[in-house]
Design a protein around this motif. Structure first.
Motif, mmCIF file in Angstrom:
data_model
loop_
_atom_site.group_PDB
_atom_site.id
_atom_site.type_symbol
_atom_site.label_atom_id
_atom_site.label_comp_id
_atom_site.label_asym_id
_atom_site.label_seq_id
_atom_site.Cartn_x
_atom_site.Cartn_y
_atom_site.Cartn_z
ATOM 1 N N LYS A 54 1.405 -3.302 7.713
ATOM 2 C CA LYS A 54 2.441 -2.812 8.629
ATOM 3 C C LYS A 54 3.359 -1.852 7.897
ATOM 4 O O LYS A 54 3.662 -2.046 6.715
ATOM 5 C CB LYS A 54 3.257 -3.985 9.185
ATOM 6 N N SER A 55 3.836 -0.829 8.603
ATOM 7 C CA SER A 55 4.747 0.145 7.994
ATOM 8 C C SER A 55 5.968 -0.556 7.426
ATOM 9 O O SER A 55 6.569 -1.409 8.087
ATOM 10 C CB SER A 55 5.191 1.181 9.028
ATOM 11 N N ALA A 56 6.324 -0.195 6.211
ATOM 12 C CA ALA A 56 7.510 -0.762 5.564
ATOM 13 C C ALA A 56 8.731 0.072 5.930
ATOM 14 O O ALA A 56 8.632 1.275 6.170
ATOM 15 C CB ALA A 56 7.314 -0.777 4.050
ATOM 16 N N ASP A 57 9.893 -0.563 5.955
ATOM 17 C CA ASP A 57 11.146 0.128 6.230
ATOM 18 C C ASP A 57 11.517 0.962 4.999
ATOM 19 O O ASP A 57 11.760 0.421 3.921
ATOM 20 C CB ASP A 57 12.241 -0.891 6.535
ATOM 21 N N VAL A 58 11.544 2.272 5.161
ATOM 22 C CA VAL A 58 11.867 3.160 4.045
ATOM 23 C C VAL A 58 13.236 3.815 4.219
ATOM 24 O O VAL A 58 13.577 4.725 3.476
ATOM 25 C CB VAL A 58 10.781 4.250 3.853
ATOM 26 N N SER A 59 14.013 3.339 5.187
ATOM 27 C CA SER A 59 15.301 3.974 5.490
ATOM 28 C C SER A 59 16.264 3.962 4.299
ATOM 29 O O SER A 59 17.117 4.844 4.193
ATOM 30 C CB SER A 59 15.954 3.312 6.704
ATOM 31 N N LYS A 60 16.139 2.980 3.405
ATOM 32 C CA LYS A 60 17.014 2.909 2.233
ATOM 33 C C LYS A 60 16.222 3.046 0.936
ATOM 34 O O LYS A 60 16.690 2.671 -0.129
ATOM 35 C CB LYS A 60 17.788 1.592 2.249
ATOM 36 N N ASP B 287 0.846 -1.186 0.000
ATOM 37 C CA ASP B 287 0.000 0.000 0.000
ATOM 38 C C ASP B 287 0.884 1.240 0.000
ATOM 39 O O ASP B 287 1.854 1.322 0.759
ATOM 40 C CB ASP B 287 -0.890 0.038 1.246
ATOM 41 N N TYR B 288 0.530 2.192 -0.855
ATOM 42 C CA TYR B 288 1.223 3.468 -0.948
ATOM 43 C C TYR B 288 0.204 4.548 -0.603
ATOM 44 O O TYR B 288 -0.845 4.628 -1.225
ATOM 45 C CB TYR B 288 1.740 3.704 -2.366
ATOM 46 N N GLU B 289 0.516 5.368 0.387
ATOM 47 C CA GLU B 289 -0.372 6.472 0.760
ATOM 48 C C GLU B 289 0.351 7.782 0.501
ATOM 49 O O GLU B 289 1.376 8.076 1.113
ATOM 50 C CB GLU B 289 -0.779 6.391 2.225
ATOM 51 N N LEU B 290 -0.203 8.573 -0.407
ATOM 52 C CA LEU B 290 0.373 9.868 -0.759
ATOM 53 C C LEU B 290 -0.389 10.970 -0.035
ATOM 54 O O LEU B 290 -1.609 11.070 -0.155
ATOM 55 C CB LEU B 290 0.292 10.094 -2.273
ATOM 56 N N VAL B 291 0.355 11.772 0.719
ATOM 57 C CA VAL B 291 -0.194 12.948 1.383
ATOM 58 C C VAL B 291 0.464 14.144 0.710
ATOM 59 O O VAL B 291 1.679 14.323 0.812
ATOM 60 C CB VAL B 291 0.104 12.943 2.902
ATOM 61 N N ALA B 292 -0.337 14.932 -0.009
ATOM 62 C CA ALA B 292 0.201 16.055 -0.770
ATOM 63 C C ALA B 292 -0.390 17.359 -0.252
ATOM 64 O O ALA B 292 -1.599 17.571 -0.298
ATOM 65 C CB ALA B 292 -0.119 15.886 -2.254
ATOM 66 N N LYS B 293 0.486 18.210 0.256
ATOM 67 C CA LYS B 293 0.101 19.526 0.780
ATOM 68 C C LYS B 293 0.928 20.571 0.043
ATOM 69 O O LYS B 293 1.960 20.245 -0.545
ATOM 70 C CB LYS B 293 0.380 19.586 2.281
ATOM 71 N N PRO B 294 0.508 21.822 0.081
ATOM 72 C CA PRO B 294 1.269 22.862 -0.620
ATOM 73 C C PRO B 294 2.719 23.011 -0.148
ATOM 74 O O PRO B 294 3.563 23.496 -0.887
ATOM 75 C CB PRO B 294 0.477 24.140 -0.338
ATOM 76 N N THR B 295 3.040 22.554 1.074
ATOM 77 C CA THR B 295 4.398 22.702 1.596
ATOM 78 C C THR B 295 5.131 21.385 1.821
ATOM 79 O O THR B 295 6.295 21.387 2.212
ATOM 80 C CB THR B 295 4.381 23.481 2.925
ATOM 81 N N ALA B 296 4.461 20.252 1.614
ATOM 82 C CA ALA B 296 5.112 18.953 1.840
ATOM 83 C C ALA B 296 4.428 17.851 1.031
ATOM 84 O O ALA B 296 3.209 17.836 0.904
ATOM 85 C CB ALA B 296 5.082 18.589 3.322
ATOM 86 N N LYS C 284 12.860 11.699 0.010
ATOM 87 C CA LYS C 284 13.920 11.035 0.770
ATOM 88 C C LYS C 284 13.339 10.497 2.077
ATOM 89 O O LYS C 284 12.331 10.993 2.576
ATOM 90 C CB LYS C 284 15.048 12.029 1.094
ATOM 91 N N PRO C 285 13.996 9.493 2.670
ATOM 92 C CA PRO C 285 13.519 8.962 3.951
ATOM 93 C C PRO C 285 13.468 10.035 5.035
ATOM 94 O O PRO C 285 14.377 10.851 5.162
ATOM 95 C CB PRO C 285 14.560 7.894 4.303
ATOM 96 N N ALA C 286 12.377 10.016 5.793
ATOM 97 C CA ALA C 286 12.178 10.924 6.931
ATOM 98 C C ALA C 286 11.351 10.170 7.965
ATOM 99 O O ALA C 286 10.121 10.194 7.923
ATOM 100 C CB ALA C 286 11.472 12.207 6.489
ATOM 101 N N GLY C 287 12.033 9.427 8.818
ATOM 102 C CA GLY C 287 11.324 8.616 9.802
ATOM 103 C C GLY C 287 10.620 7.452 9.126
ATOM 104 O O GLY C 287 11.238 6.663 8.426
ATOM 105 N N ASP C 288 9.291 7.380 9.295
ATOM 106 C CA ASP C 288 8.507 6.264 8.753
ATOM 107 C C ASP C 288 7.932 6.536 7.372
ATOM 108 O O ASP C 288 7.045 5.833 6.918
ATOM 109 C CB ASP C 288 7.375 5.915 9.716
ATOM 110 N N LYS C 289 8.443 7.571 6.688
ATOM 111 C CA LYS C 289 7.891 7.961 5.384
ATOM 112 C C LYS C 289 8.993 8.485 4.481
ATOM 113 O O LYS C 289 10.106 8.727 4.920
ATOM 114 C CB LYS C 289 6.819 9.027 5.584
ATOM 115 N N LEU C 290 8.632 8.680 3.217
ATOM 116 C CA LEU C 290 9.476 9.400 2.270
ATOM 117 C C LEU C 290 8.879 10.792 2.155
ATOM 118 O O LEU C 290 7.649 10.943 2.115
ATOM 119 C CB LEU C 290 9.483 8.693 0.919
ATOM 120 N N GLU C 291 9.725 11.826 2.093
ATOM 121 C CA GLU C 291 9.185 13.181 2.174
ATOM 122 C C GLU C 291 10.046 14.184 1.418
ATOM 123 O O GLU C 291 11.250 14.019 1.275
ATOM 124 C CB GLU C 291 9.103 13.592 3.650
#
Length: 128
Positions: free
Chosen positions: A65-71, A46-55, A90-97
């Motif tokens: 379950k959250s996937a490891d996005v560190s790499k 599952d891919y969840e995209l959160v798109a805001k004007p600043t992020a 790029k990785p930012a905690g539990d997400k790419l951002e």
């Protein structure tokens, strides 16, 4: 440049083949947004995209379950009307951002090419 926009538009037109959240599946996990974004499923991820004007944020879940996005990495192409914007996440905690200034709103189309463990996957979204 017009050729790139045409190619991106054709790719987005094919977005109807992606399973969207809310459809019935034979597996146990649900495809509901957990972060207020839009969810699609590609190859049991599952891919969840959160798109805001600043992020722009992309969350990945494997079997609920959250996937490891560190790499991991991703490139998102945003199409709002005739405007196209490419964003590297790029990785930012539990997400790419990515942070910055983004033209997003209802109807914006997004194509994310995500690489996890050296394997690329493409997820297509339409923002609500």
């Amino acid at each position: 440049m017009k050729l790139l926009t045409l190619i991106a538009s054709i790719a987005l037109a094919a977005a109807g083949t992606v399973h969207a959240a809310g459809e019935k599946h034979d597996h146990a996990h649900e495809h509901k947004p957990m972060h207020g974004g839009v969810v699609v499923e590609v190859k049991d991820m599952d891919y969840e995209l959160v798109a805001k004007p600043t992020a722009i944020q992309l969350y990945l879940r494997d079997n609920g379950k959250s996937a490891d996005v560190s790499k991991a990495s991703a490139k998102v192409t945003l199409l709002t009307g005739a405007e196209k914007q490419e964003v590297d996440l790029k990785p930012a905690g539990d997400k790419l951002e990515a942070t910055g200034s983004f033209k997003v709103g209802p109807g914006t189309k997004a194509v994310a090419v995500v690489t996890v463990g050296g394997k690329p996957a493409t997820a297509r979204f339409t923002l609500k």
